[in-house]
Write an enzyme that holds these catalytic residues in place. Structure first.
Site, PDB file in Angstrom:
ATOM      1  N   HIS A 126       0.814  -1.205   0.000  1.00 40.68           N
ATOM      2  CA  HIS A 126       0.000   0.000   0.000  1.00 40.68           C
ATOM      3  C   HIS A 126       0.853   1.263   0.000  1.00 40.68           C
ATOM      4  CE1 HIS A 126      -3.390   2.603   1.730  1.00 40.68           C
ATOM      5  NE2 HIS A 126      -3.902   2.058   0.643  1.00 40.68           N
ATOM      6  N   LYS A 128       3.303   4.337  -1.282  1.00 39.86           N
ATOM      7  CA  LYS A 128       3.423   5.173  -2.472  1.00 39.86           C
ATOM      8  C   LYS A 128       4.753   5.914  -2.378  1.00 39.86           C
ATOM      9  CE  LYS A 128      -1.209   4.645  -1.901  1.00 39.86           C
ATOM     10  NZ  LYS A 128      -1.892   4.149  -0.704  1.00 39.86           N
ATOM     11  N   ASP A 133      17.616   8.972  -8.239  1.00 43.27           N
ATOM     12  CA  ASP A 133      19.068   9.131  -8.067  1.00 43.27           C
ATOM     13  C   ASP A 133      19.519   9.131  -6.612  1.00 43.27           C
ATOM     14  OD1 ASP A 133      19.537   9.138 -10.773  1.00 43.27           O
ATOM     15  OD2 ASP A 133      19.594  11.322 -10.963  1.00 43.27           O
ATOM     16  N   HIS A 331      -8.943  11.048   0.707  1.00 46.11           N
ATOM     17  CA  HIS A 331      -7.974   9.950   0.659  1.00 46.11           C
ATOM     18  C   HIS A 331      -6.720  10.266   1.468  1.00 46.11           C
ATOM     19  CE1 HIS A 331      -5.200   6.966  -1.344  1.00 46.11           C
ATOM     20  NE2 HIS A 331      -6.289   6.231  -1.181  1.00 46.11           N
ATOM     21  N   LYS A 333      -3.985  10.803   4.396  1.00 45.30           N
ATOM     22  CA  LYS A 333      -3.609  10.145   5.648  1.00 45.30           C
ATOM     23  C   LYS A 333      -2.517  10.994   6.279  1.00 45.30           C
ATOM     24  CE  LYS A 333      -4.210   6.640   2.369  1.00 45.30           C
ATOM     25  NZ  LYS A 333      -5.641   6.552   2.364  1.00 45.30           N
ATOM     26  N   ASP A 338       0.553  19.537  18.022  1.00 42.55           N
ATOM     27  CA  ASP A 338       1.128  20.800  18.484  1.00 42.55           C
ATOM     28  C   ASP A 338       1.691  21.569  17.293  1.00 42.55           C
ATOM     29  OD1 ASP A 338       0.298  20.138  21.016  1.00 42.55           O
ATOM     30  OD2 ASP A 338       2.238  19.360  21.651  1.00 42.55           O
TER      31      ASP A 338
END
Length: 424
Positions: A126, A128, A133, A331, A333, A338
């Site tokens: 899951h 991404k 380089d 979508h 997350k 603080d």
């Protein structure tokens, strides 16, 4: 008998912060994809990419073109794609990229019905991630999917809300190591018999096996480092895998929330945390910390929304504020605590992300980055609907208790089938 908190502590490797990084918040594919294209177009040696979904439509076409162009000019281009998330698009991606010289490894391929009978198929890739380089990395929740395209609902007028982060500096090293290891794991899984036979025929099978094990490690192990003495920007790359880092992301969240003094803002479209996580959120609200949760109001998966809403009255009772984002699909997350802790990544706050899937988050301790994310959070909240406990439209009382029991039972059964162990 050990408490859930003690079990969680022993099951997690804490975040290792490095200093001297740069971190840029990117909102959606609209900001991420052009940044990735620029980085790939400038690649001199190699590009590594891992993603759950890769649909070559809309704004994603520019990334596919950039990857193909890079491969043609001799850049090493390697992709690892999830066998479930990319199962429909895989043939087209192979046709677009492989003739140019790019290499694609599939993580837990699902192209036959009996693949579902194999152990571990419910544990998906899951993450991404893109690394160019070894100098610049992109990590977040944004799939290679146009902001206005949804695989279940088609094209929409309003882009989904999502985020990624572009990082430069020492934190790129473990990111690159992780995606390299993912590629090796996926390739080994697809060619296991060939690899074992080749290893057995090798002149130095032990040495070769050791090298293979090093390539399979997703990041160096370590202990907690607060980063207090490090120069800005302090950042940590935190993985969830099914080995030593099974609860690492969850632990990082819990540690940050437990130490919160002023505010906790958390965004998760799929929200069904375990008891330890729920406890620290409620405790923070009870001691006067402003705790705000942003959930999806425009539902894509009904069972996920049902699970989250089953917890509403429990959270509201202790002063946690809950908002539902209705302008578009949610979508993102992300979270901030603080004024100096924030995270952007792929991990939802639910059993699939916290106990099963391979996930990756970047934790950033920097006031400027925190302000950027806080601005995005406040903007999203301003167009969301707050759930008022006094006018609760969701079930309460006995009906709510039955719903919570049913959701908990379903989650328990799913986790057992997937092979997850330990308390949640």
């Amino acid at each position: 008998m050990r408490s859930a908190d003690t079990s969680l502590t022993r099951a997690a490797v804490r975040a290792i912060f490095t200093g001297g990084n740069r971190a840029t918040l990117l909102r959606g594919g609209e900001a991420l994809f052009p940044a990735m294209v620029d980085a790939i177009a400038s690649a001199r040696h190699e590009v590594w990419l891992a993603t759950y979904i890769y649909t070559n439509e809309g704004g994603v076409k520019a990334i596919t073109q950039a990857l193909a162009d890079a491969a043609r000019r001799g850049v090493r281009v390697k992709l690892v794609l999830d066998g479930f998330g990319c199962r429909i698009d895989l043939p087209g991606l192979q046709a677009a990229l492989c003739p140019a010289g790019a290499e694609i490894a599939v993580f837990r391929r699902i192209d036959r019905w009996w693949n579902w009978l194999q152990p571990g198929q419910l544990r998906r890739l899951h993450q991404k991630i893109c690394v160019v380089d070894g100098e610049v990395a992109f990590v977040g929740g944004v799939n290679l999917l146009d902001d206005r395209y949804d695989q279940m609902h088609g094209w929409t007028d309003t882009p989904r809300l999502d985020f990624a982060v572009r990082v430069v500096g020492p934190v790129v090293v473990p990111v690159e190591q992780a995606v390299r290891a993912l590629y090796t794991r996926a390739h080994l899984g697809s060619n296991f018999r060939h690899e074992i036979a080749s290893l057995a025929r090798s002149a130095e099978p032990v040495a070769r096996a050791r090298r293979l094990m090093r390539r399979l490690r997703m990041s160096p192990a370590g202990t907690d480092a607060t980063g207090a003495a490090l120069a800005p920007v302090r950042a940590a790359f935190v993985l969830r895998d099914n080995l030593r880092r099974r609860r690492a992301i969850e632990r990082a969240y819990i540690d940050a929330i437990r130490n919160a003094r002023e505010r906790v803002d958390l965004v998760s479209p799929y929200f069904y945390p375990g008891r330890a996580f729920r406890r620290v959120l409620r405790q923070a609200a009870r001691r006067g910390v402003q705790v705000r949760l942003l959930m999806q109001g425009k539902v894509d998966y009904r069972i996920a929304a049902l699970a989250a809403r089953a917890l509403y009255d429990e959270m509201l009772a202790d002063g946690v504020r809950i908002f539902e984002y209705t302008p578009a699909f949610l979508h993102a997350k992300v979270a901030l605590v603080d004024s100096d802790w924030a995270t952007v990544g792929s991990s939802n706050i639910d059993p699939l992300s916290l106990l099963l899937n391979l996930e990756a988050n970047v934790m950033v301790r920097d006031a400027d980055f925190n302000r950027s994310l806080a601005h995005e959070f406040d903007t999203a909240v301003s167009v969301s609907q707050e759930i008022d406990a006094r006018h609760q439209v969701h079930p309460t009382g006995v009906r709510a208790s039955v719903r919570r029991w049913w959701v908990a039972w379903c989650a328990h059964v799913y986790l057992k089938i997937a092979g997850a162990t330990g308390r949640y």
